[in-house]
Design a protein around this motif. Structure first.
Motif, mmCIF file in Angstrom:
data_model
loop_
_atom_site.group_PDB
_atom_site.id
_atom_site.type_symbol
_atom_site.label_atom_id
_atom_site.label_comp_id
_atom_site.label_asym_id
_atom_site.label_seq_id
_atom_site.Cartn_x
_atom_site.Cartn_y
_atom_site.Cartn_z
ATOM 1 N N ASN A 1 25.693 42.861 44.472
ATOM 2 C CA ASN A 1 26.848 43.759 44.527
ATOM 3 C C ASN A 1 28.155 43.037 44.809
ATOM 4 O OD1 ASN A 1 26.018 46.444 43.860
ATOM 5 N ND2 ASN A 1 24.748 46.366 45.718
ATOM 6 N N LEU A 2 28.281 41.860 44.254
ATOM 7 C CA LEU A 2 29.500 41.063 44.433
ATOM 8 C C LEU A 2 30.275 41.034 43.115
ATOM 9 C CD1 LEU A 2 27.905 38.011 46.307
ATOM 10 C CD2 LEU A 2 29.464 39.702 47.323
ATOM 11 N N PRO A 3 31.590 40.764 43.174
ATOM 12 C CA PRO A 3 32.334 40.597 41.923
ATOM 13 C C PRO A 3 31.828 39.371 41.159
ATOM 14 C CG PRO A 3 33.768 40.223 43.834
ATOM 15 C CD PRO A 3 32.433 40.639 44.363
ATOM 16 N N ARG A 4 31.909 39.405 39.828
ATOM 17 C CA ARG A 4 31.395 38.316 38.996
ATOM 18 C C ARG A 4 31.937 36.949 39.416
ATOM 19 N NH1 ARG A 4 29.059 39.296 34.167
ATOM 20 N NH2 ARG A 4 29.916 37.359 33.379
ATOM 21 N N ILE A 5 33.201 36.927 39.834
ATOM 22 C CA ILE A 5 33.822 35.642 40.195
ATOM 23 C C ILE A 5 33.082 34.963 41.360
ATOM 24 C CG2 ILE A 5 35.597 36.606 41.748
ATOM 25 C CD1 ILE A 5 36.143 33.726 39.216
ATOM 26 N N GLU A 6 32.447 35.778 42.222
ATOM 27 C CA GLU A 6 31.673 35.188 43.325
ATOM 28 C C GLU A 6 30.451 34.440 42.779
ATOM 29 O OE1 GLU A 6 32.599 34.657 46.364
ATOM 30 O OE2 GLU A 6 34.455 35.683 45.799
ATOM 31 N N GLY A 7 29.916 34.931 41.684
ATOM 32 C CA GLY A 7 28.821 34.229 41.019
ATOM 33 C C GLY A 7 29.304 32.891 40.460
ATOM 34 N N HIS A 8 30.497 32.925 39.879
ATOM 35 C CA HIS A 8 31.069 31.684 39.339
ATOM 36 C C HIS A 8 31.352 30.697 40.475
ATOM 37 C CE1 HIS A 8 31.207 33.510 35.456
ATOM 38 N NE2 HIS A 8 32.205 34.342 35.721
ATOM 39 N N ARG A 9 31.862 31.241 41.588
ATOM 40 C CA ARG A 9 32.164 30.374 42.738
ATOM 41 C C ARG A 9 30.893 29.706 43.254
ATOM 42 N NH1 ARG A 9 36.514 29.949 45.578
ATOM 43 N NH2 ARG A 9 37.403 31.860 44.747
ATOM 44 N N GLN A 10 29.841 30.500 43.389
ATOM 45 C CA GLN A 10 28.553 29.963 43.832
ATOM 46 C C GLN A 10 28.051 28.936 42.813
ATOM 47 O OE1 GLN A 10 27.623 30.877 46.787
ATOM 48 N NE2 GLN A 10 25.721 29.697 46.854
ATOM 49 N N GLY A 11 28.322 29.198 41.545
ATOM 50 C CA GLY A 11 27.910 28.292 40.474
ATOM 51 C C GLY A 11 28.547 26.911 40.590
ATOM 52 N N THR A 12 29.729 26.827 41.153
ATOM 53 C CA THR A 12 30.365 25.509 41.299
ATOM 54 C C THR A 12 29.574 24.636 42.284
ATOM 55 O OG1 THR A 12 31.913 26.146 43.062
ATOM 56 C CG2 THR A 12 32.694 26.391 40.799
ATOM 57 N N GLU B 1 34.139 31.394 22.733
ATOM 58 C CA GLU B 1 33.865 32.842 22.776
ATOM 59 C C GLU B 1 34.226 33.451 24.133
ATOM 60 O OE1 GLU B 1 31.554 30.582 21.620
ATOM 61 O OE2 GLU B 1 31.580 31.091 19.495
ATOM 62 N N ASN B 2 34.187 32.642 25.181
ATOM 63 C CA ASN B 2 34.457 33.174 26.526
ATOM 64 C C ASN B 2 35.880 33.700 26.706
ATOM 65 O OD1 ASN B 2 32.283 30.802 28.261
ATOM 66 N ND2 ASN B 2 31.864 32.904 27.620
ATOM 67 N N TRP B 3 36.795 33.334 25.780
ATOM 68 C CA TRP B 3 38.165 33.869 25.865
ATOM 69 C C TRP B 3 38.186 35.377 25.692
ATOM 70 C CZ3 TRP B 3 41.455 30.778 28.072
ATOM 71 C CH2 TRP B 3 41.405 29.397 27.853
ATOM 72 N N GLN B 4 37.099 35.926 25.113
ATOM 73 C CA GLN B 4 37.022 37.383 24.919
ATOM 74 C C GLN B 4 36.734 38.150 26.204
ATOM 75 O OE1 GLN B 4 33.956 38.151 21.906
ATOM 76 N NE2 GLN B 4 34.457 36.174 21.001
ATOM 77 N N ARG B 5 36.434 37.445 27.262
ATOM 78 C CA ARG B 5 36.130 38.135 28.527
ATOM 79 C C ARG B 5 37.397 38.770 29.105
ATOM 80 N NH1 ARG B 5 31.291 35.063 31.760
ATOM 81 N NH2 ARG B 5 29.943 34.869 29.950
ATOM 82 N N PRO B 6 37.233 39.714 30.057
ATOM 83 C CA PRO B 6 38.421 40.336 30.648
ATOM 84 C C PRO B 6 39.380 39.284 31.227
ATOM 85 C CG PRO B 6 36.417 41.431 31.403
ATOM 86 C CD PRO B 6 35.983 40.234 30.608
ATOM 87 N N THR B 7 40.680 39.540 31.066
ATOM 88 C CA THR B 7 41.710 38.598 31.509
ATOM 89 C C THR B 7 41.502 38.144 32.956
ATOM 90 O OG1 THR B 7 43.168 39.890 30.127
ATOM 91 C CG2 THR B 7 44.217 38.235 31.521
ATOM 92 N N LEU B 8 41.129 39.087 33.784
ATOM 93 C CA LEU B 8 40.952 38.777 35.204
ATOM 94 C C LEU B 8 39.853 37.733 35.412
ATOM 95 C CD1 LEU B 8 42.425 40.004 37.673
ATOM 96 C CD2 LEU B 8 40.332 41.319 38.117
ATOM 97 N N GLU B 9 38.752 37.883 34.652
ATOM 98 C CA GLU B 9 37.653 36.927 34.795
ATOM 99 C C GLU B 9 38.069 35.558 34.249
ATOM 100 O OE1 GLU B 9 33.744 38.182 33.586
ATOM 101 O OE2 GLU B 9 32.937 36.146 33.735
ATOM 102 N N VAL B 10 38.770 35.543 33.104
ATOM 103 C CA VAL B 10 39.215 34.276 32.520
ATOM 104 C C VAL B 10 40.148 33.561 33.508
ATOM 105 C CG1 VAL B 10 40.580 33.224 30.663
ATOM 106 C CG2 VAL B 10 38.901 34.989 30.117
ATOM 107 N N ARG B 11 41.082 34.321 34.080
ATOM 108 C CA ARG B 11 42.007 33.727 35.053
ATOM 109 C C ARG B 11 41.259 33.186 36.261
ATOM 110 N NH1 ARG B 11 46.743 37.967 35.612
ATOM 111 N NH2 ARG B 11 47.558 37.776 33.509
ATOM 112 N N GLY B 12 40.298 33.961 36.724
ATOM 113 C CA GLY B 12 39.496 33.538 37.872
ATOM 114 C C GLY B 12 38.750 32.242 37.572
#
Ligand code: IPE
Ligand code: MG
Length: 222
Positions: free
Chosen positions: A12-23, A49-60
């Motif tokens: 139940n975390l925002p996707r960016i937290e998954g990316h952060r953990q991924g680092t 293809e990842n540029w198609q993701r929501p702007t917020l996720e791309v920025r994150g």
């Protein structure tokens, strides 16, 4: 590196937290690879293809990339690791490109391992750009069409100078190539694990390498 979003979702975390953990997995895998003498490690960090993701996720993701590059520059330098970004780098925000240039320049002479970071990478666009470059050389009279061989094509790709990968690790159980190094991976050994990228660490990497070492590679021979 796949499964960051699913890792976050189950918590139940925002996707960016998954990316952060991924680092953290990125850091663990670079260290593990360096430790066992891997000479080339390619990380598929962001596809065309990842540029198609929501702007917020791309920025994150871009912010995380900046942060990570800054944080690990010294570790790369201290461990004789050269960073080399591959992909449509012109698509990246100016700040990110500048940070990449700095880190590449700082680590260029490092000879123990090359870390290829695929950013705004797409295998087909890589081939298109390579074909255009070869066509320009033909038009300029520098290259005969009959001299376009495998080495010439390989040499026109972003990965010029790097050997074809021996092992491809795909996390989160997906069974597809997703536009990753199509030319370079024709005889690459695949290792697919259900483990999500943020959970993929040192021991998981070693398990993949052990499995690779048990494979018999015949390259179409007997
Ligand atoms: C990471 O995983 C891939 C990147 C583009 C950084 P995902 O974001 O694709 O995670 P899932 O597939 O939604 O789980
Ligand atoms: Mg995914």
């Amino acid at each position: 590196m796949d499964g960051n979003g699913r890792w976050a979702k189950t918590r139940n975390l925002p996707r960016i937290e998954g990316h952060r953990q991924g680092t953290k997995s990125v850091e663990a895998v670079i260290r593990a690879a360096r430790e066992i003498g891997v000479e080339y490690l390619t990380l598929y960090a962001f596809s065309v293809e990842n540029w198609q993701r929501p702007t917020l996720e791309v920025r994150g993701l871009m912010a995380l990339l900046m942060e990570t590059l800054k944080r690990y520059a010294k570790e790369l330098a201290d461990n004789q690791i050269a960073l080399r970004a591959i992909g449509r780098l012109a698509d990246l925000p100016e700040k990110v490109r500048a940070q990449i240039n700095i880190t590449e320049a700082k680590t260029a002479a490092n000879a123990k391992m090359t870390l290829l970071l695929a950013l705004s990478y797409g295998g087909r666009v890589e081939l298109i750009e390579g074909v255009r470059a070869l066509a320009r050389r033909v038009r300029a009279g520098e290259l005969a069409p009959a001299d376009i061989d495998e080495a010439a094509v390989s040499g026109a790709l972003y990965t010029v100078g790097a050997p074809d990968p021996d092992l491809l690790i795909r996390t989160s159980g997906e069974m597809r190539l997703s536009n990753f190094l199509p030319w370079q991976t024709i005889y690459t050994e695949w290792y697919v694990t259900p483990t999500l990228w943020p959970d993929f660490r040192r021991e998981d990497f070693f398990a993949a390498v052990s499995e690779y070492n048990r494979r018999e590679r015949r390259f179409g021979g007997v």
